[in-house]
Design a protein around this motif. Sequence first.
Motif, PDB file in Angstrom:
ATOM      1  N   ALA A  10       1.245  -1.027  -0.236  1.00 37.79           N
ATOM      2  CA  ALA A  10      -0.446   0.016  -0.355  1.00 37.79           C
ATOM      3  C   ALA A  10       0.561   1.104   0.161  1.00 37.79           C
ATOM      4  O   ALA A  10       0.821   2.249  -0.451  1.00 37.79           O
ATOM      5  CB  ALA A  10      -1.009  -0.054   0.880  1.00 37.79           C
ATOM      6  N   MET A  11       2.116   1.662   0.977  1.00 39.27           N
ATOM      7  CA  MET A  11       2.864   1.945   0.498  1.00 39.27           C
ATOM      8  C   MET A  11       3.504   2.452  -0.826  1.00 39.27           C
ATOM      9  O   MET A  11       3.785   3.222  -0.857  1.00 39.27           O
ATOM     10  CB  MET A  11       3.616   2.273   1.958  1.00 39.27           C
ATOM     11  CG  MET A  11       4.666   3.400   2.235  1.00 39.27           C
ATOM     12  SD  MET A  11       5.816   3.620   3.427  1.00 39.27           S
ATOM     13  CE  MET A  11       4.753   3.941   4.879  1.00 39.27           C
ATOM     14  N   VAL A  12       3.816   1.174  -1.135  1.00 39.50           N
ATOM     15  CA  VAL A  12       4.317   1.176  -2.427  1.00 39.50           C
ATOM     16  C   VAL A  12       3.820   1.861  -3.467  1.00 39.50           C
ATOM     17  O   VAL A  12       3.982   3.126  -4.161  1.00 39.50           O
ATOM     18  CB  VAL A  12       4.967   0.051  -2.413  1.00 39.50           C
ATOM     19  CG1 VAL A  12       5.010   0.393  -4.223  1.00 39.50           C
ATOM     20  CG2 VAL A  12       6.288  -0.061  -1.822  1.00 39.50           C
TER      21      VAL A  12
ATOM     22  N   ARG B  23       2.508 -10.493  -3.645  1.00 42.99           N
ATOM     23  CA  ARG B  23       1.437  -9.519  -3.270  1.00 42.99           C
ATOM     24  C   ARG B  23       1.393 -10.190  -1.606  1.00 42.99           C
ATOM     25  O   ARG B  23       0.629 -10.729  -1.508  1.00 42.99           O
ATOM     26  CB  ARG B  23       0.143  -9.366  -4.487  1.00 42.99           C
ATOM     27  CG  ARG B  23       0.437  -8.705  -5.097  1.00 42.99           C
ATOM     28  CD  ARG B  23      -0.512  -8.311  -6.230  1.00 42.99           C
ATOM     29  NE  ARG B  23      -1.555  -9.711  -6.312  1.00 42.99           N
ATOM     30  CZ  ARG B  23      -2.475  -9.831  -7.463  1.00 42.99           C
ATOM     31  NH1 ARG B  23      -2.282  -9.109  -8.617  1.00 42.99           N
ATOM     32  NH2 ARG B  23      -2.776 -10.335  -7.337  1.00 42.99           N
ATOM     33  N   PRO B  24       0.623  -9.522  -1.108  1.00 45.10           N
ATOM     34  CA  PRO B  24      -0.055  -9.731   0.635  1.00 45.10           C
ATOM     35  C   PRO B  24      -1.282 -10.224   0.493  1.00 45.10           C
ATOM     36  O   PRO B  24      -1.879 -10.698  -0.433  1.00 45.10           O
ATOM     37  CB  PRO B  24      -0.645  -8.294   1.210  1.00 45.10           C
ATOM     38  CG  PRO B  24       0.370  -7.669   0.709  1.00 45.10           C
ATOM     39  CD  PRO B  24       0.505  -8.317  -1.224  1.00 45.10           C
ATOM     40  N   SER B  25      -1.403 -11.642   1.136  1.00 48.15           N
ATOM     41  CA  SER B  25      -2.468 -12.701   0.958  1.00 48.15           C
ATOM     42  C   SER B  25      -4.035 -11.722   1.324  1.00 48.15           C
ATOM     43  O   SER B  25      -4.579 -12.235   0.140  1.00 48.15           O
ATOM     44  CB  SER B  25      -2.500 -13.506   2.273  1.00 48.15           C
ATOM     45  OG  SER B  25      -2.335 -12.524   3.667  1.00 48.15           O
ATOM     46  N   ALA B  26      -4.106 -10.864   1.873  1.00 49.75           N
ATOM     47  CA  ALA B  26      -5.528  -9.927   1.776  1.00 49.75           C
ATOM     48  C   ALA B  26      -5.780  -9.192   0.566  1.00 49.75           C
ATOM     49  O   ALA B  26      -7.366  -9.719  -0.032  1.00 49.75           O
ATOM     50  CB  ALA B  26      -5.066  -8.725   2.635  1.00 49.75           C
ATOM     51  N   ILE B  27      -4.736  -8.945  -0.240  1.00 55.27           N
ATOM     52  CA  ILE B  27      -4.478  -9.024  -1.708  1.00 55.27           C
ATOM     53  C   ILE B  27      -5.210  -9.964  -3.018  1.00 55.27           C
ATOM     54  O   ILE B  27      -5.700 -10.470  -3.696  1.00 55.27           O
ATOM     55  CB  ILE B  27      -3.871  -8.033  -2.700  1.00 55.27           C
ATOM     56  CG1 ILE B  27      -3.124  -6.890  -1.617  1.00 55.27           C
ATOM     57  CG2 ILE B  27      -4.077  -7.785  -4.041  1.00 55.27           C
ATOM     58  CD1 ILE B  27      -4.163  -5.563  -2.198  1.00 55.27           C
TER      59      ILE B  27
END
Length: 312
Positions: free
Chosen positions: A125-127, A271-275
């Motif tokens: 998200a920060m990227v 990617r993160p697991s939430a995505i």
Amino acid sequence: MSLVVCKLPKAGLGNQLFPLMSAFVFANLNGLEVIVVGYHQLKLGPYLRNEKSKRRYSGYFNFQKNIVGEYLDILKVLAFKKRYNVVYDPSVAKLAGKKPEHTVFIFGKLPNWRDYYRDLRDHRAMVLELLYPLLNPWIIKEVENATAPVIGMHIRMGDFRKLKEGEAFKGGPVRTPESYFVDLIQQARAIYGQALPVSLFTDGHKHEFKELFELENINLIEGNADIVDMLLLSRSKIILSSSGSTFSNWAGFIADAPFIRHPDHIHNFFRPSAINALYYEGAMVKGKIDPLLKKNILDIQVNENPKEVNYV
């Protein structure tokens, strides 16, 4: 006072983004200034190989200066290195304790291919928050004015060699077979029930592809800056990537869309697991289609002119 320095490697755009975004995320977490050097590069390989993209990225980012301006920044970095402690490629995290003093943090190393996004995955998200403000306005304008692809496909050619007949595809600097992409397109279209349009992003030439252009509704995307192509690819409803290509990887990393990777070359999720709980990341294997991937494909809405783009 401390400073973060990104020394861009002599590499393609995808590889340069690793130290660049690591430096900016680290600096943002720790409230530090960033200086970027190494962006005035002349890469002879693309000219010698007659590649379409010459990998010249001047004008892409708002931190870029003329040669004199970059030289002055280099002198500033050298002066800091003489007086302060130097830390190379620290972990991308908030430092414990007080704000660091009298330290130069230098980013320039490429991540290991087994886990490209180890340092950035949790900061995705920060990227996204930091990347778009770094881009010059003309890039954002070109992306906003373009039609978002439905099936976005990236095929890396350039300095990747062609797979030899009978050779197993083991990855590395080898082209992902054309037949692999044909199979993916046919599978996605079969699930959806119609010939979804395909946008081909490539550093190759049209005459190098035989099987693909025998299919209907295949469009070769040409004439854009590399960064524009990467961002357009990331806006696709589904992304078909080239194994070993960090250009493909970055488009998939920043995309909110299913991201298809070669089944034999998945070492870690990007990617993160939430995505990935919302948008599939992984292989598309005939007869073993993941339920989330099937849902993502069936949810595709084909719009002839989608102009909306939501930048963080």
